[in-house]
Scaffold this motif. Structure first.
Motif, mmCIF file in Angstrom:
data_model
loop_
_atom_site.group_PDB
_atom_site.id
_atom_site.type_symbol
_atom_site.label_atom_id
_atom_site.label_comp_id
_atom_site.label_asym_id
_atom_site.label_seq_id
_atom_site.Cartn_x
_atom_site.Cartn_y
_atom_site.Cartn_z
ATOM 1 N N THR A 1 0.802 -1.236 0.000
ATOM 2 C CA THR A 1 0.000 0.000 0.000
ATOM 3 C C THR A 1 0.830 1.279 0.000
ATOM 4 N N GLY A 2 2.163 1.154 -0.134
ATOM 5 C CA GLY A 2 3.019 2.318 0.048
ATOM 6 C C GLY A 2 3.352 3.120 -1.193
ATOM 7 N N ASP A 3 2.643 2.889 -2.316
ATOM 8 C CA ASP A 3 2.946 3.631 -3.537
ATOM 9 C C ASP A 3 2.704 5.125 -3.350
ATOM 10 N N GLN A 4 3.603 5.915 -3.868
ATOM 11 C CA GLN A 4 3.485 7.376 -3.823
ATOM 12 C C GLN A 4 2.935 7.904 -5.153
ATOM 13 N N PRO A 5 2.459 9.166 -5.135
ATOM 14 C CA PRO A 5 2.334 10.109 -4.030
ATOM 15 C C PRO A 5 1.332 9.657 -2.960
ATOM 16 N N ILE A 6 1.587 10.108 -1.725
ATOM 17 C CA ILE A 6 0.745 9.806 -0.566
ATOM 18 C C ILE A 6 0.047 11.090 -0.132
ATOM 19 N N HIS A 7 -1.213 10.986 0.317
ATOM 20 C CA HIS A 7 -1.970 12.173 0.715
ATOM 21 C C HIS A 7 -2.384 12.101 2.177
ATOM 22 N N ASN A 8 -2.839 13.220 2.705
ATOM 23 C CA ASN A 8 -3.383 13.253 4.061
ATOM 24 C C ASN A 8 -4.856 12.835 4.033
ATOM 25 N N GLN A 9 -5.544 12.957 5.162
ATOM 26 C CA GLN A 9 -6.930 12.498 5.241
ATOM 27 C C GLN A 9 -7.853 13.286 4.323
ATOM 28 N N ASN A 10 -7.604 14.560 4.186
ATOM 29 C CA ASN A 10 -8.471 15.425 3.384
ATOM 30 C C ASN A 10 -8.026 15.539 1.930
ATOM 31 N N LYS A 11 -6.977 14.848 1.583
ATOM 32 C CA LYS A 11 -6.434 14.843 0.226
ATOM 33 C C LYS A 11 -6.094 16.247 -0.288
ATOM 34 N N VAL B 1 -3.083 17.624 1.024
ATOM 35 C CA VAL B 1 -1.625 17.619 1.182
ATOM 36 C C VAL B 1 -1.099 16.353 0.513
ATOM 37 N N TRP B 2 -0.139 16.522 -0.398
ATOM 38 C CA TRP B 2 0.402 15.388 -1.157
ATOM 39 C C TRP B 2 1.919 15.365 -1.011
ATOM 40 N N VAL B 3 2.456 14.151 -0.881
ATOM 41 C CA VAL B 3 3.884 13.996 -0.590
ATOM 42 C C VAL B 3 4.530 12.998 -1.541
ATOM 43 N N HIS C 1 0.786 13.655 7.682
ATOM 44 C CA HIS C 1 0.076 13.984 8.921
ATOM 45 C C HIS C 1 0.907 14.869 9.845
ATOM 46 N N LEU C 2 2.206 14.674 9.857
ATOM 47 C CA LEU C 2 3.064 15.575 10.637
ATOM 48 C C LEU C 2 2.933 17.012 10.145
ATOM 49 N N TYR C 3 2.839 17.174 8.834
ATOM 50 C CA TYR C 3 2.667 18.519 8.285
ATOM 51 C C TYR C 3 1.332 19.111 8.729
ATOM 52 N N ASP C 4 0.272 18.314 8.713
ATOM 53 C CA ASP C 4 -1.019 18.799 9.194
ATOM 54 C C ASP C 4 -0.924 19.250 10.649
ATOM 55 N N GLU C 5 -0.142 18.555 11.436
ATOM 56 C CA GLU C 5 -0.057 18.835 12.866
ATOM 57 C C GLU C 5 0.898 19.973 13.197
ATOM 58 N N TYR C 6 2.038 20.027 12.512
ATOM 59 C CA TYR C 6 3.091 20.963 12.906
ATOM 60 C C TYR C 6 3.478 21.972 11.828
ATOM 61 N N GLY C 7 2.837 21.920 10.668
ATOM 62 C CA GLY C 7 3.185 22.840 9.605
ATOM 63 C C GLY C 7 4.611 22.622 9.117
ATOM 64 N N GLU C 8 5.296 23.693 8.743
ATOM 65 C CA GLU C 8 6.648 23.574 8.195
ATOM 66 C C GLU C 8 7.651 22.982 9.180
ATOM 67 N N ASN C 9 7.325 23.004 10.452
ATOM 68 C CA ASN C 9 8.234 22.447 11.458
ATOM 69 C C ASN C 9 8.196 20.923 11.511
#
Length: 635
Positions: free
Chosen positions: A56-66, A68-70, A104-112
């Motif tokens: 299930t690890g194929d990229q790009p990967i998104h957050n819950q709300n789709k 944010v894409w990584v 999800h880290l980006y959703d939680e902490y932004g650029e940090n």
């Protein structure tokens, strides 16, 4: 492990065909599949080498709300702990991958978010809500990232060749970067060999928003806090941290092993792997028929002690076949000839492994280079009267040149380098180190090597200034430790991690370096320098920490390094003929970069045995091959 690429068009729709060409150019980095995300003016692409979460690890990967894409190249070693912490905050996951943790880290902490990651990585993240692209590189620079931008777009990729797939990118050589190559054997970030392209520096986040590009460093290595405990306490903490680092990097859903050189660092990695595995570790080693350059006998000792499934190869590299291939993989001129055995051992390991741990980084953390001894001697030598130093410099010229790496003659060669480079000078520790480790010294390059074009281009530039700027970041109070930091900041990412990344990825093999974990790096900085270089003993505290684990014949033998018999190779009839044909090709000489008389003399003195100019000839040869591939043949 992957190759990543992307385009952010500021006013137009992202070019799907271009992004496909960019990822195809890096198929060796990810032979297991490709993936894309497009949303109007942004496109992200990836080539995947499956290592973790194969299903299930194929990229790009998104957050819950789709929104944010990584895409991501590398591995996050603490992703399981981060995943548990994010779950406790209410985040849900649709994969088992480390990539989803980043979203999800980006959703939680932004650029940090990047500050929470322990791993090797180059990350690209698209925030659809803010119409912002963010790219980041790991703390020590294990994974590469190139970028280009103008007033209409921003491009990025794991390799420069992918960026060059865009016809808008000019191929004008950066003479300052080229000068750095001839002095240091590499092009140091943030420069790239072409003026239009840049390399993202380690520990840096870059953002693109509203057509504006900004960068910031998110981490720096501090030397201010030091251990005050006993030597035994330091050894205990060091062993504990090192074992934890090795163990954290043994997570993989594919076959994993180690590249074993027979040196202290890779042997220590294998020892800790064996301790933390319920099955034999698979190890790979390469050697040469020239015994002076082969460490196979030491690799066998380690393999036998730890019961590894050991594989070794004697290589007689086909330089004329493999070097042009490697030049294509490196994208920029690169002078470390040990790229050749690194590629061969990676290619051999890939037949049984997908992931291999290495000993890279130990020398830069614990002062493993014998040149540090020479710097200590030079500090005393520089206190002698100038007339005496000039006299000793003349004596140095009478000492023999040699490519040998063992015996008294090896030390005569080092003494020769010291006396010649420091004659009549009073440079500080960094100057001594830089002059003794140069391909061409700054003075030689300016006064003898270059023709009018290069001389004019660099007349107001000192290649050592970048190193001095980086040295300004050092916050300790030991001049030798400052030199060590300079090597950590520049030599490690721009030379050794670059070499290992390109050579291993050319073979589609992922490598991991336990010495480069955040915890290990920060622990090493707390250890006083006197524990690293104790008297004449390099890497003192790490060797002491490994006593009882590694045999003394591994810990306390003379260091060789992963070198090759370059001087002898260059004298091979076929290779020397090809070097002469390539370096003295009219298309190279007509550039006006070089003093033709000087480089012909350099070559002739080497071939006659009067001087060992192997390193300098090799730099010229590599540049000529690179120019033919990336400049001459593209127009």
């Amino acid at each position: 492990m992957c190759g990543i690429a992307g385009q952010f068009k500021f006013r137009d729709i992202a070019d799907r065909e271009l992004l496909k060409r960019m990822t195809d150019a890096m198929i060796h980095r990810g032979p297991d599949g490709e993936g894309f995300y497009f949303n109007e003016n942004v496109g992200l692409g990836t080539r995947r080498l499956k290592v973790i979460d194969l299903e299930t690890g194929d990229q790009p990967i998104h957050n819950q709300n789709k929104n944010v894409w990584v895409v991501f190249n590398g591995e996050i070693y603490n992703y399981k702990e981060l995943r548990m912490a994010l779950r406790s905050k209410g985040y849900t996951f649709y994969t088992k991958s480390d990539t989803e943790v980043i979203a999800h880290l980006y959703d939680e902490y932004g650029e940090n978010f990047v500050e929470y990651l322990d791993g090797m990585f180059a990350i690209a993240l698209w925030d659809e809500r803010k119409k912002k692209l963010l790219v980041a590189r790991d703390r020590v620079g294990e994974k590469p990232l190139y970028y280009y931008f103008d007033d209409g777009q921003f491009l990025f990729a794991s390799e420069m060749k992918a960026v060059l797939e865009c016809p808008d990118v000019p191929r004008e050589i950066d003479f300052l970067a080229l000068h750095g190559f001839f002095v240091y054997g590499r092009v140091s970030a943030p420069r790239a060999i072409f003026k239009s392209v840049k390399k993202l520096e380690p520990a840096t986040v870059l953002t693109v928003e509203n057509g504006v590009v900004k960068t910031r460093r998110y981490w720096s290595l501090s030397f201010r806090e030091k251990f005050t405990g006993s030597e035994d306490e330091i050894k205990k903490e060091l062993r504990k941290c090192f074992e934890k680092s090795v163990r954290s990097m043994m997570t993989a859903d594919v076959p994993l092993g180690a590249l074993l050189s027979g040196g202290v660092d890779s042997s220590a990695v294998v020892a800790m792997m064996a301790k933390n595995s319920d099955r034999p570790i698979t190890t790979f080693s390469v050697g040469f028929k020239e015994r002076d350059f082969s460490e196979l006998e030491y690799a066998r000792i380690v393999a036998k002690k730890f019961g590894t499934d050991h594989h070794e190869f004697i290589i007689e590299p086909k330089v004329l076949e493999v070097l042009p291939k490697l030049v294509k993989h490196f994208d920029e001129p690169f002078g470390d000839a040990s790229i050749i055995p690194t590629y061969y051992v990676s290619e051999a390991a890939r037949k049984k492994l997908i992931v291999a741990l290495t000993g890279d980084g130990g020398d830069e953390l614990f002062a493993g280079y014998e040149w540090f001894r020479a710097v200590k001697i030079a500090q005393k030598y520089n206190k002698l009267p100038q007339f005496l130093r000039k006299f000793l410099g003349q004596i140095g010229r009478l000492l023999p040149d040699t490519g040998r790496r063992e015996g008294l003659i090896r030390y005569a060669h080092k003494l020769k380098k010291l006396l010649e480079t420091q004659a009549g000078k009073s440079g500080d520790a960094l100057d001594v180190f830089l002059n003794m480790n140069a391909g061409f010294t700054e003075a030689c390059a300016r006064d003898e090597l270059y023709g009018e074009t290069m001389s004019g281009a660099i007349k107001d530039f000192n290649v050592h200034e970048l190193r001095r700027t980086q040295l300004g970041e050092y916050n300790g109070n030991d001049p030798l430790e400052a030199v060590l930091y300079s090597q950590f900041r520049s030599l490690l990412p721009d030379m050794f991690f670059t070499k290992v990344d390109r050579a291993s990825m050319a073979a589609s093999l992922e490598t991991r370096a336990p010495f480069a974990s955040r915890e290990m790096v920060e622990l090493a900085a707390k250890i006083p320098f006197d524990y690293k270089l104790r008297g004449n003993q390099t890497k003192y505290i790490f060797k002491k920490a490994m006593e009882g684990i590694l045999p003394d014949e591994i810990l306390y033998r003379h260091k060789k390094g992963f070198g090759i018999p370059l001087a002898a190779w260059i004298k091979d009839k076929k290779i020397s003929a090809n070097i002469r044909e390539t370096v003295f090709d009219k298309s190279v000489l007509d550039l006006g970069f070089f003093n033709e008389r000087y480089i012909k003399g350099l070559y002739e003195r080497h071939m006659s045995g009067r001087e060992d100019n192997a390193t300098r000839i090799w730099l010229l040869y590599v540049f000529a091959l690179w120019h033919r591939e990336f400049v001459k043949n593209t127009y």
